[in-house]
Design an enzyme around this catalytic site. Structure first.
Site, mmCIF file in Angstrom:
data_model
loop_
_atom_site.group_PDB
_atom_site.id
_atom_site.type_symbol
_atom_site.label_atom_id
_atom_site.label_comp_id
_atom_site.label_asym_id
_atom_site.label_seq_id
_atom_site.Cartn_x
_atom_site.Cartn_y
_atom_site.Cartn_z
ATOM 1 C CB CYS A 2 -0.860 -0.024 1.246
ATOM 2 S SG CYS A 2 -1.697 -1.602 1.456
ATOM 3 N NE ARG A 27 4.749 2.939 -2.638
ATOM 4 C CZ ARG A 27 5.566 2.170 -1.926
ATOM 5 N NH1 ARG A 27 5.086 1.250 -1.140
ATOM 6 N NH2 ARG A 27 6.858 2.318 -1.987
ATOM 7 C CD1 TRP A 75 -2.684 -4.554 -5.058
ATOM 8 C CD2 TRP A 75 -1.826 -5.874 -3.480
ATOM 9 N NE1 TRP A 75 -2.528 -5.815 -5.599
ATOM 10 C CE2 TRP A 75 -2.007 -6.640 -4.654
ATOM 11 C CE3 TRP A 75 -1.302 -6.496 -2.354
ATOM 12 C CZ2 TRP A 75 -1.673 -7.984 -4.735
ATOM 13 C CZ3 TRP A 75 -0.967 -7.848 -2.436
ATOM 14 C CH2 TRP A 75 -1.154 -8.572 -3.619
ATOM 15 C CG ASN A 99 3.569 -0.527 2.431
ATOM 16 O OD1 ASN A 99 3.043 -1.524 1.941
ATOM 17 N ND2 ASN A 99 4.755 -0.097 2.058
ATOM 18 N N GLY A 100 2.467 -3.044 4.520
ATOM 19 C CA GLY A 100 3.222 -4.226 4.947
ATOM 20 C C GLY A 100 2.271 -5.288 5.464
ATOM 21 C CD GLU A 477 7.510 -7.867 -20.655
ATOM 22 O OE1 GLU A 477 7.518 -8.639 -19.686
ATOM 23 O OE2 GLU A 477 7.098 -6.695 -20.579
ATOM 24 C CE LYS A 481 4.554 -4.807 -20.196
ATOM 25 N NZ LYS A 481 4.865 -5.644 -19.029
ATOM 26 C CD GLU A 484 1.803 -7.049 -16.661
ATOM 27 O OE1 GLU A 484 1.900 -7.095 -15.435
ATOM 28 O OE2 GLU A 484 2.769 -6.745 -17.390
ATOM 29 C CG HIS A 500 9.572 -31.334 -25.890
ATOM 30 N ND1 HIS A 500 9.913 -32.650 -26.090
ATOM 31 C CD2 HIS A 500 10.462 -30.603 -26.607
ATOM 32 C CE1 HIS A 500 10.978 -32.716 -26.874
ATOM 33 N NE2 HIS A 500 11.316 -31.483 -27.207
ATOM 34 C CE LYS A 600 5.640 1.454 -12.842
ATOM 35 N NZ LYS A 600 5.644 0.291 -13.773
HETATM 36 C C1 G6P Z 1 5.027 -5.793 -10.412
HETATM 37 C C2 G6P Z 1 4.763 -4.876 -11.596
HETATM 38 C C3 G6P Z 1 5.642 -5.278 -12.781
HETATM 39 C C4 G6P Z 1 7.102 -5.322 -12.375
HETATM 40 C C5 G6P Z 1 7.324 -6.192 -11.142
HETATM 41 C C6 G6P Z 1 8.717 -6.019 -10.581
HETATM 42 O O1 G6P Z 1 4.571 -7.065 -10.690
HETATM 43 O O2 G6P Z 1 3.405 -4.929 -11.961
HETATM 44 O O3 G6P Z 1 5.464 -4.359 -13.850
HETATM 45 O O4 G6P Z 1 7.858 -5.823 -13.430
HETATM 46 O O5 G6P Z 1 6.421 -5.831 -10.098
HETATM 47 O O6 G6P Z 1 8.836 -4.715 -10.100
HETATM 48 P P1 G6P Z 1 10.181 -3.928 -10.007
HETATM 49 O O7 G6P Z 1 9.789 -2.573 -9.486
HETATM 50 O O8 G6P Z 1 11.044 -4.672 -9.026
HETATM 51 O O9 G6P Z 1 10.797 -3.860 -11.358
#
Ligand code: G6P
Length: 605
Positions: A2, A27, A75, A99-100, A477, A481, A484, A500, A600
């Site tokens: 959070c 966050r 969150w 937060n935590g 990736e 993407k 998500e 496989h 994020k």
């Molecule tokens: C979350 C975000 C991702 C990011 C990952 C790692 O899952 O949604 O976009 O790649 O965390 O975050 P960082 O800040 O360590 O790159």
């Protein structure tokens, strides 16, 4: 993960709290809330489920006055996204934002219920307010009460306490989760990061683990875990105030994708000057026997691409691991190895814990980090900025390609230090790398075709992405993407692994995106594509014009990429992966910048 904010200010604080929460919404955005102390000394709060805008609307109809306040964007970890579970949690004369995770909250809750303090929410945080209220009820002062509470807490926390009747007092504490103190002129702030504080002050200090701070408008006293008063350095921080500007784009993601040629140019100019790689002193790979790259999410996939570069260019064995697996596996680490920790936010709890695990075991820890003020940037021996600028969209785009650019520079430096490349070969690779920003600019022209294809992709339930060599992590990736952002199930696979397992899934209902520049492995990938098409799989081939000419027969569609970039082509091929996910999400009407359930900065395990 959070976000928290606290202000002892000179102005009406509720709008300031909301302004700071806007900067922290990355966050989490399950709910938001604020509490203030009004002119009469009364502690009051407003909370709202969902995005911050719901709280702002509520504050318009039910305003809160006062110059002291705390705020929170959530969150959800313990308990659903409801108003009861939203912070601040208030009990008696204290309100708390957190937060935590308080790991021993069940035990504390049970203990408190025996004394008549009954929980009203499902959260772990409420127990902090209950415990503090119980201490106040026993006649303790606010500081004594907060300290007695902190002594009982296990887990990770950044906390801010506000007390009824105490308009010039805030107590904050940090254990595991980041917390910054902002120093103003007769104003004092605390926040989860410096970006939240940026509208108010650029003078910031950071609490260390175990610290708690006692703030008034004109002073801050910081104490360590033994209650000894300590000094924490105040730095002047330039984070800019442009965080919420979409610059005319519909979404932050569209803006951030389009920024890539510019920020890639910046980062490469920073590390390559006059044909020379310029890195901080101590970045000499000649004696290194192994690299361990640790990260989460998209940053992990940047590390995965780099593994191919370090091994191929520098002959340097390279492990790459997701941080949550790495830290608990307790891998043996050589004292001649280096650990590289890749993170946009620099605050990801698992990556930070992995760094702390590796410290003292490896010869050097290196951070590849976008947020220069972050914990990972501060705790690594050498922190290399990725210079992508503030990234707002939860799904990473420009931070990913800038991570790749820095890792590419490191791989070339490693190759140079280890004598693996002739001068001519090094010059050729440097040219390839420096051509990347312009090639990424050309790759942006795939946007329209990606938009067109995304209308079609958005109709499917499952999508498979295939790639080979350093394009395999790019396929991963692409799948990450897409899932998500658009909530379509997607998987990335190494093209050679198709037979496989995943080939069993192929039919006309499962489109397959094949990421394959015309390189030495192209023929093999074309064979894999044929196997897909023979089973009625519909292929989108992402390749250069030569590749499409040679291998494009029978595909459903192709995306023409610019040729060039050599071994660094993965950076360029990231662009259509981003656009396919972006436009598919737009087609499906999902929340592109803040996808459901994500955040994020993941500051909990
Ligand atoms: C979350 C975000 C991702 C990011 C990952 C790692 O899952 O949604 O976009 O790649 O965390 O975050 P960082 O800040 O360590 O790159």
């Amino acid at each position: 993960m959070c976000g928290i904010i606290g202000i002892l200010g000179q102005h009406q604080v509720a709008p300031q709290l909301v302004e700071a929460l806007k900067r922290l919404e990355y966050r989490g955005y399950d709910s938001a809330g604020v509490a203030t102390i009004d002119a009469g000394g009364d502690l009051r709060r407003r909370r709202a489920v969902g995005k911050l805008v719901n709280l702002s609307d509520r504050l318009v109809n039910e305003p809160l006055s006062g110059r002291s306040g705390i705020g929170h964007t959530r969150w959800a970890t313990h308990g659903a996204a409801t108003e009861e579970n939203a912070h601040p949690h208030q009990r008696g004369k204290v309100a708390v934002v957190h937060n935590g995770i308080i790991e021993n909250f069940r035990e504390l809750r049970e203990e408190l219920s025996g004394s008549g303090y009954i929980a009203e929410s499902d959260t772990d945080t409420e127990v902090v307010a209950m415990l503090t209220a119980s201490h106040l009820d026993q006649g303790m002062s606010p500081l004594e009460a907060a300290r007695a509470t902190l002594n009982r807490l296990q887990g990770a926390f950044a906390l801010a306490f506000l007390f009824d009747g105490e308009g010039d007092l805030m107590i904050a504490a940090r254990q595991g989760s980041p917390l910054a103190v902002g120093h103003g002129d007769d104003e004092m702030f605390i926040g989860s990061d410096a970006i939240a504080l940026s509208p108010f002050t650029d003078r910031v200090s950071y609490l260390e683990d175990g610290d708690h701070a006692v703030l008034t408008r004109s002073s801050v006293q910081i104490f360590d875990s033994a209650n000894r008063q300590v000094n924490r350095e105040i730095a002047t921080i330039d984070v800019g105030a442009t965080v919420i500007d979409k610059g005319g784009y519909r979404h932050f993601m569209a803006k951030e994708i389009a920024q890539q040629p510019a920020v890639l140019g910046d980062v490469l100019n920073h590390y390559i000057r006059n044909d020379r790689i310029v890195l901080p002193e101590g970045m000499d790979f000649s004696q290194v026997d192994r690299l361990t790259i640790v990260a989460c999410g998209t940053a992990y996939l940047a590390g995965y691409v780099a593994k191919y570069w370090f091994e191929k260019l520098a002959g340097l064995p390279c492990d790459v691991d997701v941080a949550s697996e790495f830290r608990y596996r307790e891998p043996p680490l050589s004292d001649r190895s280096w650990g590289i920790f890749v993170s946009q936010s620099g605050e990801t709890a698992d990556t930070l814990a992995a760094l702390h695990y590796a410290r003292g075991k490896v010869a050097k820890t290196v951070g590849v980090v976008n947020v220069g003020t972050s914990a990972i940037a501060r705790d690594t021996d050498i922190a290399l900025p990725t210079l992508a600028g503030i990234e707002v969209c939860v799904a990473s785009s420009k931070a990913f390609t800038c991570q790749l650019a820095v890792l590419a520079v490191l791989a070339l430096k490693a190759a140079q230090d280890r004598g693996r490349l002739s001068d001519a070969e090094l010059a050729r690779h440097l040219d390839d790398l420096r051509s990347v920003p312009a090639l990424v600019n050309q790759a942006l022209t795939t946007a329209e075709e990606c938009r067109h294809l995304s209308g079609w992709l958005s109709e499917f339930q499952d999508v498979l992405f295939l790639g080979r060599g350093p394009l395999y992590p790019v396929a991963l990736e692409g799948a990450l993407k897409l899932k998500e952002l658009s909530y379509i199930h997607a998987e990335g696979y190494a093209s050679g692994e198709l037979k496989h397992g995943p080939i069993a899934l192929i039919d006309q209902h499962m489109p397959v995106v094949v990421v394959a520049p015309r390189d030495a492995l192209f023929e093999k990938t074309v064979s894999n594509m044929q196997e897909v098409m023979a089973r009625h799989g519909q292929v989108i081939l992402v390749s250069d014009s030569e590749g499409i000419r040679e291998g494009g027969d029978g595909v459903y569609a192709s995306l023409t990429m610019p040729s060039g970039g050599g071994i660094f082509a993965p950076i360029i091929y990231a662009v259509p992966m981003q656009y396919l996910a972006y436009y598919t999400a737009v087609a499906k009407g999902t929340d592109v910048d803040q996808p459901r359930n994500l955040a994020k900065s993941v500051t909990v395990e």
